[in-house]
Design a protein around this motif. Structure first.
Motif, PDB file in Angstrom:
ATOM      1  N   UNK A 102       3.660  -1.733  -3.519  1.00  0.00           N
ATOM      2  CA  UNK A 102       4.656  -2.803  -3.527  1.00  0.00           C
ATOM      3  C   UNK A 102       4.237  -4.150  -4.140  1.00  0.00           C
ATOM      4  N   UNK A 103       2.969  -4.426  -4.179  1.00  0.00           N
ATOM      5  CA  UNK A 103       2.476  -5.608  -4.901  1.00  0.00           C
ATOM      6  C   UNK A 103       3.089  -5.648  -6.192  1.00  0.00           C
ATOM      7  N   UNK A 104       3.144  -4.579  -6.904  1.00  0.00           N
ATOM      8  CA  UNK A 104       3.509  -4.467  -8.058  1.00  0.00           C
ATOM      9  C   UNK A 104       5.067  -4.217  -8.492  1.00  0.00           C
ATOM     10  N   UNK A 105       5.763  -4.255  -7.557  1.00  0.00           N
ATOM     11  CA  UNK A 105       7.239  -4.103  -7.493  1.00  0.00           C
ATOM     12  C   UNK A 105       7.568  -2.621  -7.789  1.00  0.00           C
ATOM     13  N   UNK A 106       6.876  -1.839  -7.297  1.00  0.00           N
ATOM     14  CA  UNK A 106       6.940  -0.257  -7.525  1.00  0.00           C
ATOM     15  C   UNK A 106       7.207   0.415  -6.210  1.00  0.00           C
ATOM     16  N   UNK A 107       8.037   1.248  -6.139  1.00  0.00           N
ATOM     17  CA  UNK A 107       8.420   1.853  -4.827  1.00  0.00           C
ATOM     18  C   UNK A 107       7.979   3.554  -4.789  1.00  0.00           C
ATOM     19  N   UNK A 108       7.155   3.835  -3.837  1.00  0.00           N
ATOM     20  CA  UNK A 108       6.474   5.266  -3.763  1.00  0.00           C
ATOM     21  C   UNK A 108       7.780   6.069  -3.634  1.00  0.00           C
ATOM     22  N   UNK A 109       7.732   7.408  -4.381  1.00  0.00           N
ATOM     23  CA  UNK A 109       8.980   8.229  -4.217  1.00  0.00           C
ATOM     24  C   UNK A 109       9.917   8.023  -5.303  1.00  0.00           C
ATOM     25  N   UNK A 110      10.061   6.852  -5.881  1.00  0.00           N
ATOM     26  CA  UNK A 110      10.915   6.253  -6.818  1.00  0.00           C
ATOM     27  C   UNK A 110      10.158   6.053  -8.454  1.00  0.00           C
ATOM     28  N   UNK A 111       9.410   5.224  -8.409  1.00  0.00           N
ATOM     29  CA  UNK A 111       8.700   4.803  -9.374  1.00  0.00           C
ATOM     30  C   UNK A 111       7.263   5.769  -9.545  1.00  0.00           C
ATOM     31  N   UNK A 112       6.724   5.957  -8.300  1.00  0.00           N
ATOM     32  CA  UNK A 112       5.363   6.778  -8.530  1.00  0.00           C
ATOM     33  C   UNK A 112       5.222   7.430  -7.042  1.00  0.00           C
ATOM     34  N   UNK A 113       4.881   8.687  -7.219  1.00  0.00           N
ATOM     35  CA  UNK A 113       4.655   9.508  -6.022  1.00  0.00           C
ATOM     36  C   UNK A 113       3.322   9.565  -5.495  1.00  0.00           C
ATOM     37  N   UNK A 114       3.450   9.715  -4.198  1.00  0.00           N
ATOM     38  CA  UNK A 114       2.054   9.677  -3.523  1.00  0.00           C
ATOM     39  C   UNK A 114       2.029  10.520  -2.098  1.00  0.00           C
ATOM     40  N   UNK A 115       1.009  11.212  -1.866  1.00  0.00           N
ATOM     41  CA  UNK A 115       0.895  12.106  -0.824  1.00  0.00           C
ATOM     42  C   UNK A 115      -0.364  11.756   0.007  1.00  0.00           C
ATOM     43  N   UNK A 116      -0.427  11.922   1.221  1.00  0.00           N
ATOM     44  CA  UNK A 116      -1.635  11.749   1.946  1.00  0.00           C
ATOM     45  C   UNK A 116      -2.285  12.863   2.527  1.00  0.00           C
ATOM     46  N   UNK A 117      -2.907  12.611   3.467  1.00  0.00           N
ATOM     47  CA  UNK A 117      -3.890  13.705   4.254  1.00  0.00           C
ATOM     48  C   UNK A 117      -4.325  13.432   5.557  1.00  0.00           C
ATOM     49  N   UNK A 118      -3.699  14.374   6.786  1.00  0.00           N
ATOM     50  CA  UNK A 118      -4.139  14.235   7.954  1.00  0.00           C
ATOM     51  C   UNK A 118      -2.710  14.263   8.725  1.00  0.00           C
ATOM     52  N   UNK A 119      -1.639  13.434   8.363  1.00  0.00           N
ATOM     53  CA  UNK A 119      -0.594  13.403   9.247  1.00  0.00           C
ATOM     54  C   UNK A 119      -0.714  12.382  10.539  1.00  0.00           C
ATOM     55  N   UNK A 120      -1.512  11.260  10.420  1.00  0.00           N
ATOM     56  CA  UNK A 120      -1.572  10.274  11.567  1.00  0.00           C
ATOM     57  C   UNK A 120      -0.175   9.899  11.984  1.00  0.00           C
ATOM     58  N   UNK A 121       0.148   9.497  13.239  1.00  0.00           N
ATOM     59  CA  UNK A 121       1.645   9.102  13.757  1.00  0.00           C
ATOM     60  C   UNK A 121       2.233   8.122  12.777  1.00  0.00           C
ATOM     61  N   UNK A 122       1.395   7.122  12.226  1.00  0.00           N
ATOM     62  CA  UNK A 122       1.701   6.066  11.286  1.00  0.00           C
ATOM     63  C   UNK A 122       2.402   6.519  10.013  1.00  0.00           C
ATOM     64  N   UNK A 123       2.121   7.712   9.892  1.00  0.00           N
ATOM     65  CA  UNK A 123       2.415   8.146   8.453  1.00  0.00           C
ATOM     66  C   UNK A 123       4.110   8.226   8.307  1.00  0.00           C
ATOM     67  N   UNK A 124       4.846   8.641   9.686  1.00  0.00           N
ATOM     68  CA  UNK A 124       6.121   8.898   9.590  1.00  0.00           C
ATOM     69  C   UNK A 124       6.765   7.390   9.586  1.00  0.00           C
ATOM     70  N   UNK A 125       5.969   6.076   9.824  1.00  0.00           N
ATOM     71  CA  UNK A 125       6.883   4.974   9.714  1.00  0.00           C
ATOM     72  C   UNK A 125       6.195   4.067   8.805  1.00  0.00           C
ATOM     73  N   UNK A 126       5.566   4.449   7.598  1.00  0.00           N
ATOM     74  CA  UNK A 126       4.974   3.804   6.610  1.00  0.00           C
ATOM     75  C   UNK A 126       6.157   3.304   5.681  1.00  0.00           C
ATOM     76  N   UNK A 127       6.156   2.488   4.874  1.00  0.00           N
ATOM     77  CA  UNK A 127       7.369   2.153   4.145  1.00  0.00           C
ATOM     78  C   UNK A 127       6.878   2.459   2.486  1.00  0.00           C
ATOM     79  N   UNK A 128       7.587   3.423   1.874  1.00  0.00           N
ATOM     80  CA  UNK A 128       8.466   4.581   2.907  1.00  0.00           C
ATOM     81  C   UNK A 128       7.664   5.549   3.427  1.00  0.00           C
ATOM     82  N   UNK A 129       8.323   6.270   4.205  1.00  0.00           N
ATOM     83  CA  UNK A 129       7.730   7.300   4.956  1.00  0.00           C
ATOM     84  C   UNK A 129       6.740   8.258   4.122  1.00  0.00           C
ATOM     85  N   UNK A 130       5.570   8.228   4.468  1.00  0.00           N
ATOM     86  CA  UNK A 130       4.350   9.005   3.766  1.00  0.00           C
ATOM     87  C   UNK A 130       4.603  10.593   3.694  1.00  0.00           C
TER      88      UNK A 130
END
Length: 338
Positions: free
Chosen positions: A266-294
């Protein structure tokens, strides 16, 4: 040099007094934490107690062998929401079984972890649950077993035997995330987070396996290590892009690392899922409410905690059980980040 204690008999306060060359009352005051004893004397008493293997039990002598309803839980990093969710599942199961949970936070500090475990031993805990701090010796489960206290290790392993364990299938989970990114067309995929240890090695192995399945060579320049927290994820994502590796996606060691990486994008003006893809590991509750959802690997932290409690309760009920293990089967949860 420790003075002899009669064979088969536990050391007593009298043995400690003789070893430290002080009175019994002085030993008692030191073990109670009294400020009346000079620090040099107090240190001599504590050292004597350690040499003899003497453990001060705060309960009255007549209660020493009475069954306890306290379970000690030592967690390495409560700043990570994953562990908060594990604790909720763990505590719910233990409370249902009639136990009270005494929780301690080691902050990844081995000395603090040792202090917490010994304090819980003094409190006559009926059982212990431990997520080991980084660098914990593999001999620790044998030490706790010698205390006569049932132990369940969670999330991070300590060797391969001698204790009950609840965790996740780390390699399988990381391979799932990597295969997904490969299937989306990415070929330059980073691996962000974690430091040397079994979990990092397992998750990195899953990442490498998925690359090898597609005939893609491993590139160490795409792998960045740091403490698996928000700051680490933020710094590593920036480092990955600054290196000019051509990376278009990254598998993150855990969700909290991914949250930091999302912030860096975000600080670089890039958006995950559009400019760069990211995945996490665990699926904590906050993951569904990240920006964008993780998008992440779901190992159901609350269920993992409940299963760890079940292993400990079974061990308390039957100390002679064969070694028990629980590995959460990973599931890929796809959202907008990748």
């Amino acid at each position: 040099m420790a003075r002899a204690v009669p064979s088969g008999a536990p050391p007593t306060i009298l043995h400690v007094a003789a070893e430290a060359q002080v009175s019994k009352s002085t030993v008692s005051l030191v073990l109670q934490g009294s400020p009346r004893i000079p620090e040099a004397t107090a240190e001599r008493v504590r050292a004597a107690a350690a040499r003899l293997g003497y453990v001060y039990n705060r309960r009255a002598a007549e209660l020493r062998h009475k069954a306890s309803n306290t379970i000690g839980v030592v967690i390495n990093d409560l700043m990570n929401p994953f562990f908060a969710e594990v604790l909720v599942g763990l505590e719910n199961r233990l409370v249902e079984a009639g136990y009270t949970v005494l929780m301690g936070h080691s902050h990844e500090n081995l000395a603090r972890q040792d202090q917490l475990l010994r304090s819980m031993r003094e409190q006559n805990a009926a059982g212990l649950v431990l997520c080991p701090a980084l660098g914990t010796p593999a001999a620790l489960p044998r030490q706790v077993k010698a205390w006569g206290i049932p132990l369940t290790v969670i999330v991070r392993t300590l060797g391969s035997s001698g204790y009950d364990f609840a965790g996740s299938a780390n390699a399988e989970g990381a391979a799932l995330a990597t295969r997904h990114l490969l299937g989306a067309g990415h070929r330059r995929i980073g691996f962000l987070g974690g430091v040397a240890g079994t979990m990092h090695a397992e998750r990195l192995a899953g990442y490498r396996q998925a690359l090898e399945e597609r005939g893609i060579g491993f590139d160490a320049a795409l792998v960045l290590q740091a403490h698996p927290n928000r700051q680490g994820g933020h710094d590593m994502l920036n480092a990955l892009l600054d290196r000019g590796t051509g990376a278009t996606a990254a598998v993150c060691y855990n969700d909290i690392t991914a949250f930091g990486a999302l912030s860096a994008l975000g600080a670089r003006g890039l958006r995950a899922g559009h400019d760069f893809a990211l995945t996490g590991f665990d699926n904590v509750l906050d993951a569904a409410h990240a920006n964008p959802p993780l998008s992440t690997v779901d190992i159901r932290p609350g269920e993992l905690g409940a299963q760890a409690a079940a292993l400990l309760l079974a061990r308390i009920a039957d100390p002679g059980l064969a070694r028990q293990t629980y590995y959460a089967a990973p599931r890929l949860v796809l959202r907008q980040s990748g």
